[in-house]
Design a protein around this motif. Sequence first.
Motif, PDB file in Angstrom:
ATOM      1  N   ASN A  70     -17.785  69.499  17.195  1.00 41.45           N
ATOM      2  CA  ASN A  70     -18.911  69.757  18.087  1.00 41.45           C
ATOM      3  C   ASN A  70     -19.336  68.414  18.674  1.00 41.45           C
ATOM      4  N   LEU A  71     -19.292  68.335  19.992  1.00 37.46           N
ATOM      5  CA  LEU A  71     -19.570  67.045  20.641  1.00 37.46           C
ATOM      6  C   LEU A  71     -20.998  66.576  20.391  1.00 37.46           C
ATOM      7  N   LYS A  72     -21.943  67.513  20.426  1.00 36.50           N
ATOM      8  CA  LYS A  72     -23.347  67.139  20.235  1.00 36.50           C
ATOM      9  C   LYS A  72     -23.568  66.575  18.836  1.00 36.50           C
ATOM     10  N   LEU A  73     -22.848  67.176  17.887  1.00 36.61           N
ATOM     11  CA  LEU A  73     -22.970  66.771  16.501  1.00 36.61           C
ATOM     12  C   LEU A  73     -22.566  65.312  16.302  1.00 36.61           C
ATOM     13  N   LEU A  74     -21.564  64.877  17.092  1.00 31.87           N
ATOM     14  CA  LEU A  74     -21.055  63.513  16.942  1.00 31.87           C
ATOM     15  C   LEU A  74     -22.139  62.471  17.201  1.00 31.87           C
ATOM     16  N   GLN A  75     -23.135  62.865  17.975  1.00 29.02           N
ATOM     17  CA  GLN A  75     -24.258  61.969  18.256  1.00 29.02           C
ATOM     18  C   GLN A  75     -25.034  61.643  16.976  1.00 29.02           C
ATOM     19  N   ASP A  76     -24.960  62.546  15.997  1.00 26.91           N
ATOM     20  CA  ASP A  76     -25.722  62.361  14.756  1.00 26.91           C
ATOM     21  C   ASP A  76     -24.862  61.885  13.600  1.00 26.91           C
ATOM     22  N   ALA A 100     -22.102  51.478  21.348  1.00 28.35           N
ATOM     23  CA  ALA A 100     -23.481  51.923  21.580  1.00 28.35           C
ATOM     24  C   ALA A 100     -23.582  52.643  22.925  1.00 28.35           C
ATOM     25  N   SER A 101     -22.838  52.140  23.911  1.00 31.15           N
ATOM     26  CA  SER A 101     -22.876  52.777  25.235  1.00 31.15           C
ATOM     27  C   SER A 101     -22.221  54.156  25.187  1.00 31.15           C
ATOM     28  N   LEU A 102     -21.170  54.304  24.395  1.00 30.93           N
ATOM     29  CA  LEU A 102     -20.545  55.626  24.279  1.00 30.93           C
ATOM     30  C   LEU A 102     -21.518  56.636  23.686  1.00 30.93           C
ATOM     31  N   PHE A 103     -22.451  56.129  22.854  1.00 30.84           N
ATOM     32  CA  PHE A 103     -23.460  57.024  22.274  1.00 30.84           C
ATOM     33  C   PHE A 103     -24.651  57.195  23.205  1.00 30.84           C
ATOM     34  N   GLY A 104     -24.559  56.580  24.360  1.00 29.17           N
ATOM     35  CA  GLY A 104     -25.592  56.787  25.367  1.00 29.17           C
ATOM     36  C   GLY A 104     -26.840  55.944  25.184  1.00 29.17           C
ATOM     37  N   ILE A 146     -21.177  49.114  13.704  1.00 30.32           N
ATOM     38  CA  ILE A 146     -20.892  50.061  14.783  1.00 30.32           C
ATOM     39  C   ILE A 146     -21.212  51.490  14.336  1.00 30.32           C
ATOM     40  N   ALA A 147     -20.909  51.793  13.066  1.00 31.31           N
ATOM     41  CA  ALA A 147     -21.193  53.140  12.560  1.00 31.31           C
ATOM     42  C   ALA A 147     -22.689  53.413  12.519  1.00 31.31           C
ATOM     43  N   LEU A 148     -23.489  52.348  12.423  1.00 27.06           N
ATOM     44  CA  LEU A 148     -24.936  52.513  12.299  1.00 27.06           C
ATOM     45  C   LEU A 148     -25.672  52.383  13.626  1.00 27.06           C
TER      46      LEU A 148
ATOM     47  N   GLU B 182      -9.231  56.698  17.947  1.00 27.25           N
ATOM     48  CA  GLU B 182      -9.835  57.655  17.028  1.00 27.25           C
ATOM     49  C   GLU B 182     -11.342  57.415  16.931  1.00 27.25           C
ATOM     50  N   ARG B 183     -11.699  56.150  16.882  1.00 27.50           N
ATOM     51  CA  ARG B 183     -13.109  55.803  16.775  1.00 27.50           C
ATOM     52  C   ARG B 183     -13.857  56.208  18.044  1.00 27.50           C
ATOM     53  N   VAL B 184     -13.193  56.008  19.175  1.00 32.36           N
ATOM     54  CA  VAL B 184     -13.805  56.420  20.439  1.00 32.36           C
ATOM     55  C   VAL B 184     -14.000  57.935  20.440  1.00 32.36           C
ATOM     56  N   LEU B 185     -13.027  58.658  19.875  1.00 28.90           N
ATOM     57  CA  LEU B 185     -13.127  60.118  19.833  1.00 28.90           C
ATOM     58  C   LEU B 185     -14.143  60.600  18.793  1.00 28.90           C
ATOM     59  N   ALA B 186     -14.613  59.691  17.930  1.00 29.61           N
ATOM     60  CA  ALA B 186     -15.678  60.050  16.991  1.00 29.61           C
ATOM     61  C   ALA B 186     -17.046  59.874  17.629  1.00 29.61           C
ATOM     62  N   THR B 187     -17.070  59.547  18.902  1.00 29.07           N
ATOM     63  CA  THR B 187     -18.330  59.490  19.652  1.00 29.07           C
ATOM     64  C   THR B 187     -18.351  60.720  20.560  1.00 29.07           C
ATOM     65  N   PRO B 188     -19.492  61.047  21.142  1.00 29.76           N
ATOM     66  CA  PRO B 188     -19.548  62.286  21.952  1.00 29.76           C
ATOM     67  C   PRO B 188     -18.808  62.193  23.283  1.00 29.76           C
ATOM     68  N   VAL B 189     -17.903  61.273  23.433  1.00 28.29           N
ATOM     69  CA  VAL B 189     -17.166  61.151  24.697  1.00 28.29           C
ATOM     70  C   VAL B 189     -16.231  62.354  24.858  1.00 28.29           C
ATOM     71  N   LYS B 190     -16.056  62.789  26.101  1.00 32.37           N
ATOM     72  CA  LYS B 190     -15.169  63.933  26.344  1.00 32.37           C
ATOM     73  C   LYS B 190     -13.761  63.437  26.601  1.00 32.37           C
ATOM     74  N   ARG B 191     -12.786  64.303  26.347  1.00 30.05           N
ATOM     75  CA  ARG B 191     -11.397  63.870  26.478  1.00 30.05           C
ATOM     76  C   ARG B 191     -11.062  63.476  27.906  1.00 30.05           C
ATOM     77  N   TRP B 192     -11.519  64.269  28.852  1.00 30.81           N
ATOM     78  CA  TRP B 192     -11.174  63.947  30.240  1.00 30.81           C
ATOM     79  C   TRP B 192     -11.832  62.637  30.675  1.00 30.81           C
TER      80      TRP B 192
END
Lengths: 240, 344
Positions: A70-76, A100-104, A146-148, B182-192
Amino acid sequence: MNHAIRIEGLSKKYGTQQVLDGINLAVEEGKIYGFIGPSGSGKTTLVKMIVGIDSPDSGTVTVMGEQVPNLKLLQDIGYMAQSDALYPELTGRENLMFFASLFGLKKAALKERIDYTADLVQLQDALSKKVSAYSGGMKRRLSLAIALVHDPKLLILDEPTVGIDPELRQSVWHELLDLMAQGKTIVLTTHVMDEAAKCEVIALVRDGGILATGSPDELKMKFGASDLEGVFLAAGREAE
Amino acid sequence: MRISALVKRIMLQMFRDKRTLALLFLAPLLVLTLMYLIFDGNDSDLRLGLVDGSEGLADVLESRGIEVVPLETAGDETIAANKLDGLLEVTGEGAELTLENSDPTQARGLLAQTAQALSQSDGTSSSNTDGIVLETNYLYGNEETELFDVIGPILVGFFVFFFVFLISGIGLLKERVSGTLERVLATPVKRWEIVAAYLTGFGIFAVIQTTIVVFFSIYVLDMVMEGSIWHVIVINLLLALVALSLGILLSTFAGSEFQMVQFIPLVIVPQIFFSGIFPIEGMAAWLQNIGRIMPLYYGADALKSVMYRGEGLGDVWADLLVLAGFALLFIALNIVALKRYRKL
């Protein structure tokens, strides 16, 4: 008590090797859970499936009431992989900023979180150095930062203290306990027994299955062992 | 002792890497087979249009293996319309030969054959020993046309394709191997988003590289340039986009940088053979059609049309459409391929 993670009948095969074999597990919110077991026992595959970056052949993982992936879940979720997974050409700060930017995270919050996490892992002075110049321990610490960085509710740490010196390991643990006090759930894997002893609940993982779960004291009592090493050996014998 | 231990370890590593082994032994066979097919192909028939020629001349030409197409009259479009390699117009005192000249080697052969045939038929039909004056024209290029002028445009496209392919492929591969993907994919980033970011990031380098290659070929190497340089850049950019998306896609199937390099003899080299650098007209038709599944075939055709024949983008729209189709296909497959890591 709410369940942060609920795992039901999780199985996975790589080729002919059964990596996970029908795992059932519930992780309570606000606790530190330790998966202990030898390398190759399936710990890493298990945590990857909790994050949602590996998919099971059968079974489900539910995190905070939502089914994974779940993409939203990854935020948490804050995930720290076994490999450091850093960009060696970038500086520590650039690595932190990228994730941090990938997490918005936006400007002010981003700067604040970077300063906070860098301080936590004692890397403030090395942030402008390239990661290729970091020592193994420094890379591990940056990886933890980074994980935190996005202040996740659930922390999933795969072998977080490997290659960190004892003093820093203690401060990392101090911090993990602090995060737990803030209500965060932490799942970590380790093969160091004295570290597992610090977890509230431990799960003994072997050959893709969970041999036993409970607090360190419960397990010692159950298997009549004086330390966790003894518990692990006794549980292993029982399984055979 | 240390040396033998090292050798042993290296050999063991090699045996564990079945793909590298297979490449080592099978790839040369593949490449040799392709080269055999290309160089052993029969020479294609030369087609010569003949206006006002005598029966005798036509017979002599045919006896030299030239397919003669008798014509009543000839105009500007005759060569293209009849798919001729040359057009021979016999007039009162002489003859005028117009060569299509897409393949200079073939054109020279046709010129020599025609000249000999003319003097031969002339010698047998009359006692006139002065011979016939043969005037030669070229539809494309001139007698100075070197093979390089014709294959140059193809080479430009090839190098753009090759380097963009390799750099982008290894770029994403490094992410896979180091675990950062893998780490990038553990963030809410979309595949596209990842695929789009890669296309953009490497796309910028591809634009710069393409521009430099095109300007260098035309202004430094003095490559023949009949059409518009902007059209050439547009074609090359499209080709680069195909290479970029293909490189990223194939990196999915590589476990190391070395394995990525192994795709070169499998994916890149065959495209050179079918791109028009080597004459393939002599090959069996079904073998020629292999080229049609290769992006470089279309890129090379478009580049040759614009740079050598002076055509515009409007004339090569079909090539451009196919290239765009390849790019879209590879991009879509990339997004699907990332599912291996994360289903969402």
